[in-house]
Design an enzyme around this catalytic site. Structure first.
Site, PDB file in Angstrom:
ATOM      1  N   TRP A 117      45.002 -21.014 122.293  1.00  0.00           N
ATOM      2  CA  TRP A 117      44.948 -20.527 123.665  1.00  0.00           C
ATOM      3  C   TRP A 117      44.976 -19.006 123.757  1.00  0.00           C
ATOM      4  CZ3 TRP A 117      49.868 -23.844 123.977  1.00  0.00           C
ATOM      5  CH2 TRP A 117      49.534 -25.206 123.874  1.00  0.00           C
ATOM      6  N   TYR A 252      43.241 -34.179 133.281  1.00  0.00           N
ATOM      7  CA  TYR A 252      42.999 -33.245 134.382  1.00  0.00           C
ATOM      8  C   TYR A 252      42.894 -33.887 135.760  1.00  0.00           C
ATOM      9  CZ  TYR A 252      42.511 -29.470 131.049  1.00  0.00           C
ATOM     10  OH  TYR A 252      42.763 -28.535 130.081  1.00  0.00           O
ATOM     11  N   ASP A 283      46.308 -39.135 127.557  1.00  0.00           N
ATOM     12  CA  ASP A 283      46.965 -37.846 127.350  1.00  0.00           C
ATOM     13  C   ASP A 283      48.442 -37.923 127.734  1.00  0.00           C
ATOM     14  OD1 ASP A 283      47.289 -34.699 127.547  1.00  0.00           O
ATOM     15  OD2 ASP A 283      45.256 -35.037 126.811  1.00  0.00           O
ATOM     16  N   ASP A 284      49.073 -36.779 127.853  1.00  0.00           N
ATOM     17  CA  ASP A 284      50.495 -36.640 128.165  1.00  0.00           C
ATOM     18  C   ASP A 284      50.868 -37.512 129.368  1.00  0.00           C
ATOM     19  OD1 ASP A 284      53.083 -35.761 128.509  1.00  0.00           O
ATOM     20  OD2 ASP A 284      52.562 -33.664 128.857  1.00  0.00           O
ATOM     21  N   LYS A 397      44.715 -36.326 119.309  1.00  0.00           N
ATOM     22  CA  LYS A 397      44.751 -34.939 119.754  1.00  0.00           C
ATOM     23  C   LYS A 397      46.176 -34.434 119.544  1.00  0.00           C
ATOM     24  CE  LYS A 397      44.289 -31.818 123.674  1.00  0.00           C
ATOM     25  NZ  LYS A 397      43.998 -31.675 125.123  1.00  0.00           N
ATOM     26  N   ASP A 399      48.811 -31.480 119.737  1.00  0.00           N
ATOM     27  CA  ASP A 399      48.943 -30.307 120.608  1.00  0.00           C
ATOM     28  C   ASP A 399      50.204 -29.514 120.292  1.00  0.00           C
ATOM     29  OD1 ASP A 399      48.252 -28.589 122.651  1.00  0.00           O
ATOM     30  OD2 ASP A 399      48.203 -30.134 124.205  1.00  0.00           O
ATOM     31  N   CYS A 441      45.174 -28.485 118.610  1.00  0.00           N
ATOM     32  CA  CYS A 441      45.256 -27.720 119.856  1.00  0.00           C
ATOM     33  C   CYS A 441      46.550 -26.921 119.844  1.00  0.00           C
ATOM     34  CB  CYS A 441      45.213 -28.655 121.059  1.00  0.00           C
ATOM     35  SG  CYS A 441      45.100 -27.820 122.653  1.00  0.00           S
ATOM     36  N   ARG A 456      40.595 -27.055 119.410  1.00  0.00           N
ATOM     37  CA  ARG A 456      40.492 -26.334 120.674  1.00  0.00           C
ATOM     38  C   ARG A 456      40.437 -24.846 120.372  1.00  0.00           C
ATOM     39  NH1 ARG A 456      42.808 -28.169 125.420  1.00  0.00           N
ATOM     40  NH2 ARG A 456      43.178 -26.011 126.006  1.00  0.00           N
ATOM     41  N   ASP A 460      43.320 -24.180 128.405  1.00  0.00           N
ATOM     42  CA  ASP A 460      42.917 -25.337 129.201  1.00  0.00           C
ATOM     43  C   ASP A 460      41.876 -24.919 130.243  1.00  0.00           C
ATOM     44  OD1 ASP A 460      44.931 -26.535 127.787  1.00  0.00           O
ATOM     45  OD2 ASP A 460      45.966 -27.355 129.532  1.00  0.00           O
TER      46      ASP A 460
END
Length: 689
Positions: A117, A252, A283-284, A397, A399, A441, A456, A460
């Site tokens: 990021w 998202y 995802d989360d 994935k 993270d 990520c 990634r 985001d």
């Protein structure tokens, strides 16, 4: 004195002064001195290693024994070796090559971020990315670098006029290397290439060879970075799958409120739609806390049943987890306080130390697991085995991975932070098995090469263009766009790039132009292609836009990396026939006119073939050879240069890049065109007389 030359790059080393010089055909660009420092730690004999002020260390124990020069990949490598010249063990700190530079006020510096990021881009001298919020700094910054706003991690480049260089370390499996750039409006005063040895212990007379430093002055910035990335990828056995995955992700739209029912609703919609995607990723939100990955939250009952439903529907089951990151309220933290990276201390303690601050998220303090602890490694293996073997998720994935590389004290005091990080990922990969797909990520970038199939490369995307006042690492499509462009050279050299999810629903804060531009960016660069809307909220225009990004090009080349913070042109070979396709962007906040000249891309000019322009967004042939188009803020245009001989495929309206692998090679006989086509409209050249 030793010297090596590759093309226009010359590097010399003077052992008497420990001086390294980098030059091109017009003269010196960098002149610097090697310095090796003893760490400020106690060694096993109880002697104190003072901080070094020069090349031999303050007490003369640490010295640069030699520097070997060689040529590789069209550049020159300098590989220092340090030695303990004393009579007792010593711990070594930073080894630094401090250069004075020839770059003045018109120079631009390529600053590469520490992790996924962290902002990356080419900035004018004296320009900085905005500072990180203190709550986010442990996540985004290399905490071992005292001046993070002046740091470029692992690699860098400087350009000014016709002169410039690219530099980077070639191996990243042990040390977290960086470049410290002292620049202001007057130019680049100094550049320091730093290899932190983190107190690596050397016995008397013991030597240690450092990662090679690679330098190139012959190519432009993009070509130099690409050559450097090739060298790193080869040395570190990069994993590069042939095909980039496509898929759907829950994040998202639902964020942490996702439920098992939500996943099944979208799975049913996806099957009915029939879009050709590979993966459905949860995802989360399915677990109770960061760290308690096997404790299932309300809204989920049986993770193996969810994975079975995904697989039965014809998709690969995917799951998100942050394996090294634990929140303070997790059961794992309460049960095993001794499992964490802790703050350095000289005071004896009967209990676990204070965990290193790993950042703050969603109301919780978070900490990093000590992946040198045998029990942590066993817990990681058990967790991943549960996810893959018991539940059935084979697309992972992973993270917030930086957490395992936080600086601090560990169970194994001899492990560097990068060695600790890689041990943790290697344990996960072993437990997941060879058939699992690993997407990283929030990861330290170069130290992750060889460990992941995809990575990634930016923040985001988020359902908004930007949030004013936030740093360049924070969620927002603008920040994701910047890093996708400026890290494009890593794609298919270190892994498959992941630009993060497309969001095409019209209920977000993104404009139609922004959704279209990001779709064009994804299609032209060829990385992981995942979308993350609730399917019931995607209208016909959004569905068509998504469909037209699949399949994307294999890869694309970003132009203007040395000139723009947000490069505005990507060239790729379109699928099917390999015609030159160019995506042009207006990243400004006001309308702007872009210009496309077919003659710049007419490789077959003068061959006798007619050349026409295919407009990828409209799906039609447009007048050339010059096309001017006014784009809205954050908008895009896509054009292809194609042959117009009778029977040739001019374009396929089913793809943004205009190419097609759906149509067989066309034949034109007796005025009849024969071609096998499935799906939307395709356009062929026919005799117009």
């Amino acid at each position: 004195m030793s010297e090596r030359r590759a093309n226009a790059t010359t590097v010399t080393y003077d052992p008497a002064d420990r001086e390294v010089t980098v030059a091109d055909d017009t003269g010196d660009l960098l002149v610097g001195e090697l310095r090796a420092a003893a760490a400020d730690e106690d060694d096993e004999e109880g002697a104190h290693g003072d901080d070094a002020q020069g090349a031999h260390g303050a007490d003369g124990r640490v010295r640069v024994a030699e520097v070997s020069l060689s040529t590789e990949g069209g550049g020159v490598t300098a590989t220092p070796t340090v030695e303990n010249a004393g009579e007792s063990p010593v711990r070594v700190g930073d080894v630094t090559l401090a250069f004075d530079t020839a770059f003045g006020p018109d120079a631009r510096v390529y600053r590469h971020g520490y992790q996924s990021w962290s902002p990356t881009g080419t900035l004018a001298v004296g320009e900085r990315f905005p500072s990180e919020d203190p709550d986010n700094a442990p996540m985004m910054n290399d905490l071992a670098a005292a001046t993070d706003d002046r740091v470029s991690s692992y690699l860098t480049g400087v350009v000014e006029g016709d002169r410039g260089f690219t530099a980077g370390f070639l191996e990243h499996d042990r040390f977290c290397t960086r470049f410290e750039v002292d620049d202001d409006a007057d130019g680049v005063a100094t550049l320091r290439a730093v290899c932190p040895l983190e107190g690596t212990r050397l016995a008397p007379g013991e030597r240690l060879e450092l990662p090679p430093l690679w330098v190139d002055t012959d190519r432009d910035l993009r070509e130099g970075l690409a050559a450097l990335a090739d060298r790193v990828g080869e040395r570190m056995d990069a994993r590069v799958p042939e095909t980039a995955p496509t898929g759907w992700c829950s994040w998202y739209h639902y964020f942490t409120d996702v439920t098992e029912a939500d996943v099944r609703e979208n799975l049913a919609e996806l099957r009915e739609w029939g879009i050709p995607v590979d993966v459905v990723q949860v995802d989360d939100g399915y677990m109770e806390a960061f760290g308690d990955w096997r404790s299932i939250a309300d809204g989920f009952e049986d993770m193996s049943a969810v994975a079975d439903d995904i697989a039965t529907a014809g998709y690969r089951p995917g799951l998100w987890l942050a394996p090294f990151y634990v929140e303070s309220g997790a059961d794992l933290y309460a049960d095993h306080p001794e499992w964490f990276v802790t703050e350095p201390t000289d005071a004896p303690s009967d209990g676990p130390g204070t965990p290193v601050d790993g950042g703050f998220r969603a109301g919780s303090e978070l900490y990093g697991l000590d992946t040198t602890h045998p029990e942590v490694i066993e817990w990681l293996r058990e967790t991943v085995s549960t996810v893959v073997d018991d539940w059935g998720f084979t697309y992972l994935k992973l993270d917030f991975l930086f957490a395992a590389a936080l600086p601090g004290e560990r169970h194994d005091p001899e492990a560097t932070r990068i060695e600790a990080y890689r041990r943790g990922v290697e344990a996960i990969a072993e437990a997941a098995g060879d058939d699992a797909f690993l997407l990283g990520c929030g990861a330290p970038m170069a130290p992750s090469v060889g460990l992941f199939d995809a990575m990634r490369v930016g923040p985001d995307t988020d359902p908004t263009w930007e949030t004013p006042g936030e740093s360049g690492s924070q969620p927002g499509l603008k920040n994701a766009v910047r890093n996708t462009l400026t890290r494009n050279v890593l794609h298919r050299r270190w892994w498959l790039n992941d630009p993060d999810c497309q969001l095409v629903r019209d209920t977000s804060d993104l404009t139609a132009a922004e959704r279209e531009a990001f779709a064009a960016l994804v299609a032209a660069t060829g990385g992981v292609n995942v979308f993350s809307d609730r399917l019931a909220e995607i209208g016909s225009a959004g569905r068509r836009l998504l469909e037209r990004t699949m399949p994307p090009a294999t890869d694309g080349e970003v132009a203007g990396l040395d000139e723009e913070r947000f490069p505005s042109r990507i060239a790729c070979d379109r699928p099917g026939d390999g015609a030159a396709t160019v995506a042009l962007f207006n990243w400004a906040d006001e309308p702007s006119t872009v210009r496309f000249d077919v003659r710049e891309y007419d490789a077959e000019g003068g061959s006798g073939s007619d050349r026409v322009v295919w407009d990828g967004l409209s799906g039609s042939v447009v007048d050339g050879p010059v096309v001017e188009r006014e784009l809205p803020p954050h908008g895009a245009a896509v054009f292809a240069v194609v042959s117009a001989d009778d029977g040739d495929l001019l374009g396929d309206a089913a793809t943004l890049t205009g190419g097609s692998d759906r149509a067989s090679r066309a034949t034109l006989r007796d005025g009849t065109l024969a071609a096998a086509v499935d799906g939307e409209r395709v356009t062929f050249a026919l005799d117009r007389e």
